[in-house]
Design a protein around this motif. Structure first.
Motif, short mmCIF file in Angstrom:
data_model
loop_
_atom_site.label_atom_id
_atom_site.label_comp_id
_atom_site.label_asym_id
_atom_site.label_seq_id
_atom_site.Cartn_x
_atom_site.Cartn_y
_atom_site.Cartn_z
N ARG A 86 0.85 -0.99 -0.10
CA ARG A 86 0.15 0.14 0.00
C ARG A 86 0.85 1.39 0.00
O ARG A 86 1.76 1.14 -0.67
CB ARG A 86 -0.84 -0.01 1.14
N ARG A 103 -6.24 11.42 -10.59
CA ARG A 103 -7.01 10.37 -10.77
C ARG A 103 -7.02 9.55 -9.48
O ARG A 103 -7.44 8.52 -9.40
CB ARG A 103 -6.52 9.46 -11.93
N CYS A 104 -7.00 10.25 -8.26
CA CYS A 104 -6.82 9.76 -7.01
C CYS A 104 -8.23 9.81 -6.36
O CYS A 104 -8.64 8.83 -5.44
CB CYS A 104 -5.67 10.45 -6.08
N GLY A 105 -9.13 10.55 -6.80
CA GLY A 105 -10.42 10.51 -6.29
C GLY A 105 -10.48 11.60 -5.18
O GLY A 105 -9.55 11.98 -4.61
N VAL A 106 -11.52 12.00 -4.76
CA VAL A 106 -11.95 12.83 -3.78
C VAL A 106 -11.97 12.10 -2.39
O VAL A 106 -12.83 11.27 -2.28
CB VAL A 106 -13.37 13.52 -3.86
N GLN A 107 -11.15 12.70 -1.42
CA GLN A 107 -11.07 12.15 -0.08
C GLN A 107 -11.33 13.38 1.11
O GLN A 107 -10.44 14.44 0.94
CB GLN A 107 -10.03 11.20 0.19
N VAL A 152 -2.75 6.29 -14.19
CA VAL A 152 -3.05 5.12 -13.29
C VAL A 152 -3.25 3.61 -13.86
O VAL A 152 -3.35 2.70 -13.18
CB VAL A 152 -4.09 5.29 -12.16
N GLU A 153 -3.75 3.81 -15.04
CA GLU A 153 -4.00 2.37 -15.81
C GLU A 153 -2.56 1.56 -15.73
O GLU A 153 -1.34 2.15 -15.89
CB GLU A 153 -4.46 2.69 -17.12
N GLY A 207 -3.07 -5.14 -6.91
CA GLY A 207 -4.30 -4.84 -6.52
C GLY A 207 -4.34 -3.25 -6.93
O GLY A 207 -3.40 -2.84 -7.26
N ILE A 208 -5.72 -2.79 -6.67
CA ILE A 208 -5.76 -1.45 -6.99
C ILE A 208 -5.97 -0.89 -5.78
O ILE A 208 -6.87 -1.10 -4.79
CB ILE A 208 -7.16 -1.31 -7.91
N ASP A 209 -5.30 0.21 -5.65
CA ASP A 209 -5.16 0.95 -4.27
C ASP A 209 -6.18 1.96 -4.03
O ASP A 209 -7.07 2.20 -5.07
CB ASP A 209 -3.86 1.68 -4.05
N GLY A 210 -6.49 2.58 -3.09
CA GLY A 210 -7.36 3.40 -2.63
C GLY A 210 -7.45 4.65 -3.60
O GLY A 210 -8.56 5.32 -3.97
N CYS A 211 -6.27 4.97 -4.21
CA CYS A 211 -6.16 6.08 -4.91
C CYS A 211 -6.09 5.66 -6.56
O CYS A 211 -5.74 6.47 -7.22
CB CYS A 211 -4.86 6.79 -4.53
N SER A 212 -6.57 4.48 -6.52
CA SER A 212 -6.56 3.89 -8.13
C SER A 212 -5.43 3.46 -8.59
O SER A 212 -5.53 2.95 -9.76
CB SER A 212 -7.48 4.71 -8.88
N ALA A 271 -1.87 1.61 4.26
CA ALA A 271 -3.10 1.16 4.74
C ALA A 271 -2.77 -0.23 5.12
O ALA A 271 -1.99 -1.06 4.69
CB ALA A 271 -4.01 1.35 3.70
#
Lengths: 331, 331
Positions: free
Chosen positions: A47, A106-110, A156-157, A182-187, A257
């Motif tokens: 992670r 591309r990490c997404g909103v947190q 992130v691909e 695996g795909i992490d929380g941030c993609s 994580a």
């Protein structure tokens, strides 16, 4: 396969209440295992503990220097930050320097875990942005590398040149072919490795020659940046920040994580990696403290240590109700 | 001593990332163990999972009826609530009915986990009060009993008549002499027992005769109150509330800190208790779901179940990254 061993315990009223089991490895500069608890070959997802590995291509490619990244930015590229103003300011400036904005991440909103910033957003009735995401610094690094490579925006691909470069560096420095991702929380893809492989990579960072080859120089610069700017790697009150400060900038450490923790000990030329099998962060924090104390680099009586190891537990009225401590026989 | 067994696991990218071990027991109405995983004799602190035991003296003494407590108040006396407006309103009214106020509580100040109330406090620049403490309902019950007994205000002290009555009821219903106690987050003594003892006490509640003796009537009323008012026992979004609703009021369940969970199944006249040894709440929630599904009282495909068992894990961009599920061989 060796079973995980008890590493940290919560005691209440003189009785054991809860217990965390884990695997841990200490490697020397040759990548040899000096000490291990549990199963060194246990496969884990590092992670966020491997963010300094993910940042290697940023430096090795020349992208970091071409973009004129500061030491602070290098530390921030390895961060799991809490979205405080110092972190979001840095992410916004970095994106602006690249001619990019929040939407390019591309990490997404947190939501920020930083209390002041959280409260500010609530009072202002503002939503969080992608810059608040704990991984936004790493993603600024990915974007810098992607631009330098002339590669596309979907960085992130798995088949994107950025992630392929990360994978190559990761496998070379851990000394293992990753058994999967695996795909992490941030993609971003997160490559699996053994605890020993992760410790080996940290030992490489610890022994990296600042005047050596490209990879050695990159690793040494990242270690130095993390240890020099602990407030950017996590934030006020957090384990990475407080413990790196307690060690006076001589050691770089990083959480991940699901209870992963790593440490880079340049003076001892050693690397440490551990995983608490249940994913409990408090267990990983106590265990890394125990190993750093054992290695002689962390004061067992420093307040930052005593918050996490031999940590007095208090209830809502401030009464002492128990202690969180190292399991007997560990470290 | 039997070791704890795997109960819940986090899988990512097709690989096991984290795992929770635990002990669990199902008892029948005679207190006999029907089924067990791990060590039934493992000694644990029930923490908040035993609030219905702590409430027995409130009813048995006649204090509850003398004070005219409603079914809602009985449910609230067994609550670990999140400090939402419905909870703080009830606590404030209850205290006022007793001629008391927030300062008479001994649970300490805890920030509400209810988001709306948390945000309201931040916007209003108000601090939290003791009524926000997740245990304030239990403490209103303690105060009601203390007044009825004509006992002093320090009702959380071990030698106070309220706690001595709680201890006697606890030991009688678990069928064990408690090996000791710890101090809980809310400052009340928390008596240790075995997982089997805790399950036995829940089976007693399950089989309690609403027209039986004083203790039977008390246990049956508390079970009914919890199952009828799940929103008061925890709060919106929480496991106890959502799962009790999913079971249509036929089963009462209760969580406790450090990953304890219990269930009272009146129709089956069975009681369940479990403890995840690492204290991880997500593990306890998945494990109790698995046992409730196994007992045929919880729909495995209900959204409340799928949030906790066979629970798809999504990252900050909503991408599916893994699953949290029952460990193979458990339940």
């Amino acid at each position: 396969m060796t079973e995980p061993v008890p590493m940290a315990e919560l005691w209440r009223g003189g009785m054991l209440e809860s217990r965390h089991l884990g695997h841990a490895v200490i490697c020397d500069e040759k990548g040899a295992i000096i000490d291990a608890w549990g199963d060194p070959q246990a496969v884990i997802f590092p992670r966020s503990s491997c963010k300094m590995l993910q940042a290697l291509p940023l430096l090795e490619s020349g992208a970091a220097d071409a973009a004129g990244l500061s030491e602070a930015q290098l530390a921030f590229a390895c961060a799991s930050h809490q979205g405080a103003a110092i972190h979001t300011d840095m992410a916004r400036r970095w994106l602006a320097d690249l001619g990019l904005g929040d939407a390019d991440l591309r990490c997404g909103v947190q939501e920020p875990s930083d209390r002041a910033e959280r409260d500010r957003l609530i009072r202002a009735e503002e939503g969080a942005c992608q810059v608040h995401n704990n991984c936004s610094g790493k993603h600024c690094g990915f974007l810098t590398l992607a631009q330098h490579m002339g590669a596309g925006p979907e960085y992130v691909e798995l088949d994107h040149p950025v992630q392929q470069a990360v994978k190559a560096a990761f496998e070379e420095v851990t000394g293992e072919q990753s058994p999967g991702h695996g795909i992490d929380g941030c993609s971003a893809p997160n490559f699996a490795t053994s605890v020993a492989g992760l410790a080996r990579s940290m030992a490489f960072f610890a022994a990296a020659n600042p005047d050596g080859d490209t990879r050695n120089r990159a690793a040494a610069r990242l270690t130095r940046a993390m240890a020099a700017r602990p407030e950017l790697v996590a934030g006020e009150g957090r384990a990475c920040t407080e413990l790196m400060r307690a060690m006076g900038g001589k050691v770089a450490i990083k959480t991940g994580a699901e209870a992963v923790f790593v440490a880079i000990l340049p003076e001892k030329r050693r690397g440490i990696a551990l995983k608490i099998v249940d994913g409990g962060t408090r267990g990983a924090e106590a265990a890394i403290c125990a190993l750093l104390v054992r290695e002689g680099v962390l004061d067992p009586n420093h307040p930052a240590t005593l918050k996490r190891l031999d940590a007095v537990q208090r209830n809502w009225r401030g009464r002492e109700v128990g202690i969180f401590r190292k399991a007997e026989g560990f470290a």
